[in-house]
Design a protein around this motif. Structure first.
Motif, PDB file in Angstrom:
ATOM      1  N   GLN A  73      10.691  51.032  35.504  1.00  0.00           N
ATOM      2  CA  GLN A  73      10.208  49.918  36.305  1.00  0.00           C
ATOM      3  C   GLN A  73       9.748  48.808  35.384  1.00  0.00           C
ATOM      4  O   GLN A  73       8.857  49.007  34.556  1.00  0.00           O
ATOM      5  CB  GLN A  73       9.058  50.340  37.217  1.00  0.00           C
ATOM      6  N   GLY A  81       9.431  42.373  38.001  1.00  0.00           N
ATOM      7  CA  GLY A  81      10.463  41.584  38.656  1.00  0.00           C
ATOM      8  C   GLY A  81      11.783  42.303  38.865  1.00  0.00           C
ATOM      9  O   GLY A  81      12.678  41.771  39.521  1.00  0.00           O
ATOM     10  N   MET A  82      11.916  43.499  38.313  1.00  0.00           N
ATOM     11  CA  MET A  82      13.200  44.229  38.400  1.00  0.00           C
ATOM     12  C   MET A  82      13.117  45.393  39.362  1.00  0.00           C
ATOM     13  O   MET A  82      14.126  45.973  39.735  1.00  0.00           O
ATOM     14  CB  MET A  82      13.608  44.750  37.017  1.00  0.00           C
ATOM     15  N   GLY A  83      11.949  45.784  39.730  1.00  0.00           N
ATOM     16  CA  GLY A  83      11.828  46.938  40.602  1.00  0.00           C
ATOM     17  C   GLY A  83      12.159  48.230  39.873  1.00  0.00           C
ATOM     18  O   GLY A  83      12.224  48.277  38.642  1.00  0.00           O
ATOM     19  N   LEU A  84      12.383  49.263  40.633  1.00  0.00           N
ATOM     20  CA  LEU A  84      12.724  50.566  40.078  1.00  0.00           C
ATOM     21  C   LEU A  84      14.240  50.637  39.868  1.00  0.00           C
ATOM     22  O   LEU A  84      15.003  50.398  40.788  1.00  0.00           O
ATOM     23  CB  LEU A  84      12.303  51.669  41.043  1.00  0.00           C
TER      24      LEU A  84
END
Lengths: 110, 115
Positions: free
Chosen positions: B37, B40-43
């Motif tokens: 994680q 700004g990219m998430g999982l």
């Protein structure tokens, strides 16, 4: 285009407000949908599954719109403790991969 | 019932060093996952294991290897760490309901800094 997209926010709302989050997904074959909650510096935890007919859990309501390919989460009567990041998640055909949105941050203020 | 456990909680590495992140679950789940994680990219899924003895690449597998040691344990190895691998790593396991619903249970995460 990302497979699952969310408005990153942040949403700043007063206590007692109603707030809604949307999440769009691009794969029409997606089969399962979820909302997760993630507190700061913690792991995501399941908030609720999203059923085709819509479902409610206390102050939280989740809905699925397959035609427009989005899911929503409505929080009524917001509490300070609702402050967190809300992640939508989509499981595609085959079921082994869950795709997460980047999350929407919510701040509830007194 | 501890759920999903991960070790270590924090790690600082120098570029080029190797390390293994450990994960174990006691919920008798078949499927296990490794995510990273980033802001700004998430999982993002690195690798997953649908069942004991199988592993498959996810979205961002480069620079990582995994081992599904048994049904309980799924480890993630960085052979030669790079600064781009600075991230928070989450292990997860999942159960399956009738119809294919898969709820994921996450470990507390490992915060990795590569200098």
């Amino acid at each position: 285009r990302k497979e699952v997209e969310q408005d990153p926010g942040p949403f700043n709302v007063p206590e007692g407000a109603t707030v809604a989050f949307n999440c769009t997904y691009s794969n029409s074959a997606s089969q399962s949908f979820f909302w997760y909650r993630q507190d700061c510096r913690k792991e995501p935890k399941l908030l609720m599954s999203v059923y085709s007919s819509g479902n409610e859990d206390g102050r939280f309501t989740a809905q699925l719109n397959r035609a427009s390919q989005y899911i929503s989460l409505l929080i009524r009567d917001s509490k300070l403790s609702d402050s967190a990041t809300y992640l939508c998640a989509v499981v595609n055909t085959g079921g082994f991969k869950t795709i997460f949105g980047a999350g929407t941050r919510l701040f509830v203020k007194a | 019932n501890a759920g999903v456990t991960q070790t270590p909680k924090f790690q600082v590495l120098k570029t080029g060093q190797s390390m293994t992140l450990q994960c174990a679950q006691d919920m008798n789940h078949n499927s296990m996952y490794w995510y990273r994680q980033d802001p700004g990219m998430g999982l993002r899924l690195i690798y997953y294991s649908a069942s004991e003895g199988t592993t498959d690449k996810g979205e961002v597998p480069n620079g990582y290897n995994v081992s599904r040691l048994n049904k309980r344990e799924f480890s993630l190895r960085l052979e030669s760490a790079a600064p781009s691998q600075t991230s928070v790593y989450f292990c997860a396991s999942s159960e399956e309901f009738q119809g294919g619903w898969k709820t994921q249970y996450f470990g507390p995460g490992t915060r990795l800094l590569v200098l």
